[in-house]
Design an enzyme around this catalytic site. Structure first.
Site, PDB file in Angstrom:
ATOM      1  N   ASN A 256      -4.649  10.086   6.709  1.00 52.80           N
ATOM      2  CA  ASN A 256      -5.982  10.620   6.446  1.00 52.80           C
ATOM      3  C   ASN A 256      -5.985  11.582   5.261  1.00 52.80           C
ATOM      4  O   ASN A 256      -6.743  12.562   5.242  1.00 52.80           O
ATOM      5  CB  ASN A 256      -6.562  11.273   7.706  1.00 52.80           C
TER       6      ASN A 256
ATOM      7  N   ASP B 231      -1.292   6.509   9.381  1.00 50.65           N
ATOM      8  CA  ASP B 231      -2.580   6.889   8.816  1.00 50.65           C
ATOM      9  C   ASP B 231      -2.563   8.398   8.622  1.00 50.65           C
ATOM     10  O   ASP B 231      -2.744   9.152   9.565  1.00 50.65           O
ATOM     11  CB  ASP B 231      -3.697   6.461   9.771  1.00 50.65           C
TER      12      ASP B 231
ATOM     13  N   TYR C 218      -0.559   9.453  13.378  1.00 48.17           N
ATOM     14  CA  TYR C 218      -1.991   9.315  13.126  1.00 48.17           C
ATOM     15  C   TYR C 218      -2.551  10.727  12.947  1.00 48.17           C
ATOM     16  O   TYR C 218      -2.880  11.409  13.914  1.00 48.17           O
ATOM     17  CB  TYR C 218      -2.660   8.588  14.294  1.00 48.17           C
TER      18      TYR C 218
ATOM     19  N   GLU D 158      -3.907   4.276  16.104  1.00 53.15           N
ATOM     20  CA  GLU D 158      -5.227   4.067  16.709  1.00 53.15           C
ATOM     21  C   GLU D 158      -5.194   2.831  17.620  1.00 53.15           C
ATOM     22  O   GLU D 158      -6.054   1.960  17.549  1.00 53.15           O
ATOM     23  CB  GLU D 158      -6.317   3.950  15.640  1.00 53.15           C
TER      24      GLU D 158
ATOM     25  N   ASP E 167     -10.305  -1.864   9.902  1.00 50.32           N
ATOM     26  CA  ASP E 167     -10.778  -1.336   8.618  1.00 50.32           C
ATOM     27  C   ASP E 167      -9.619  -0.867   7.743  1.00 50.32           C
ATOM     28  O   ASP E 167      -9.820  -0.429   6.608  1.00 50.32           O
ATOM     29  CB  ASP E 167     -11.814  -0.219   8.799  1.00 50.32           C
TER      30      ASP E 167
END
Length: 256
Positions: A149, A147, A107, A34, A247
């Site tokens: 997810n 990431d 990602y 990101e 975050d």
């Protein structure tokens, strides 16, 4: 060798924190997600001044991935595409060989909700990633980190019932991750910390970080021979604190 994965949620916003991290931990390789950096605005000069260089796959003001390595480590045979990626324009994968290890920064799409058109795209991306990892494992040692997810198990979710029926924990997502792990890859954090509850992401809202309301969705998957070389794997929560944090917190792994 120290390899780090970190969703920085805008490299432009987080560059001071990235440089702070580099100075503190001196990673050999830093896999970023990101980045949200246009191709012509990637901070190559700042990284060079810190002793690093990068390959990066950018999609303008969102998504984007990068592989950053110490300047004395050759970045060989770079590739900025994932074969079979259903959304190649979103810049979610880049890979290269560093010090004999094939590394990829990934990602994975969020998926939004189970009834969203983004969800089957997420599953298709995971299928493409699985196929690519199988291909890579036939050659050099492999690290695929980023990431994902996906929270691999309920222990990786602060409140499993609250997430039931949503993405990140669905059977289809977890089963695809499970097939990758069963196919010869190892979740590095779980290999080192089989029972510890720790997270890599906390929502900015409602003080979730301070309440401990997080998810472990940033993973480092290493091929089985590399898993035998793991000496440490940890999450630096301090980089979720302080001025303008992402975050996500960085996940670090050390190999002998």
């Amino acid at each position: 060798m120290r390899v780090v994965t970190w969703n920085v949620n805008s490299l432009k916003m987080r560059m001071p924190r990235v440089l702070e991290f580099i100075e503190l931990h001196r990673p050999d390789v830093l896999l970023l997600q990101e980045t949200k950096a246009p191709q012509d605005a990637f901070p190559d000069l700042e990284l060079a001044q810190a002793g690093y260089r990068a390959i990066h796959h950018s999609a303008g003001q969102w998504a984007g991935v990068a592989l950053v390595a110490r300047s004395d480590l050759p970045i060989e045979d770079p590739s900025l595409s994932l074969p079979g990626d259903p959304v190649p324009e979103e810049a979610r994968w880049c890979e290269a060989t560093v010090d004999g290890i094939r590394m990829a920064s990934v990602y994975v799409p969020n998926g939004r909700t189970l009834d969203s058109p983004e969800y089957p795209r997420k599953l298709a991306f995971l299928d493409a990633m699985s196929a690519r990892i199988t291909e890579l494992r036939s050659g050099s040692p492999v690290i695929v980190a980023g990431d994902m997810n996906i929270a691999p198990a309920d222990v990786d979710v602060y409140d499993p019932p609250a997430f039931e029926g949503g993405t990140h924990v669905s059977a289809a997502e977890r089963s695809r991750l499970g097939r990758i792990l069963d196919g010869g890859m190892v979740d590095a954090y779980r290999a080192v910390h089989p029972d510890e509850v720790q997270y890599t992401w906390w929502d900015y809202r409602a003080g979730h970080f301070h309440k401990g309301f997080g998810l472990r969705i940033d993973l480092a998957l290493v091929s089985t021979p590399l898993a035998e070389r793991l000496t440490a794997c940890g999450i630096d929560r301090n980089f979720r604190k302080g001025k303008k944090p992402s975050d996500h917190a960085p996940l670090m792994l050390d190999l002998r």
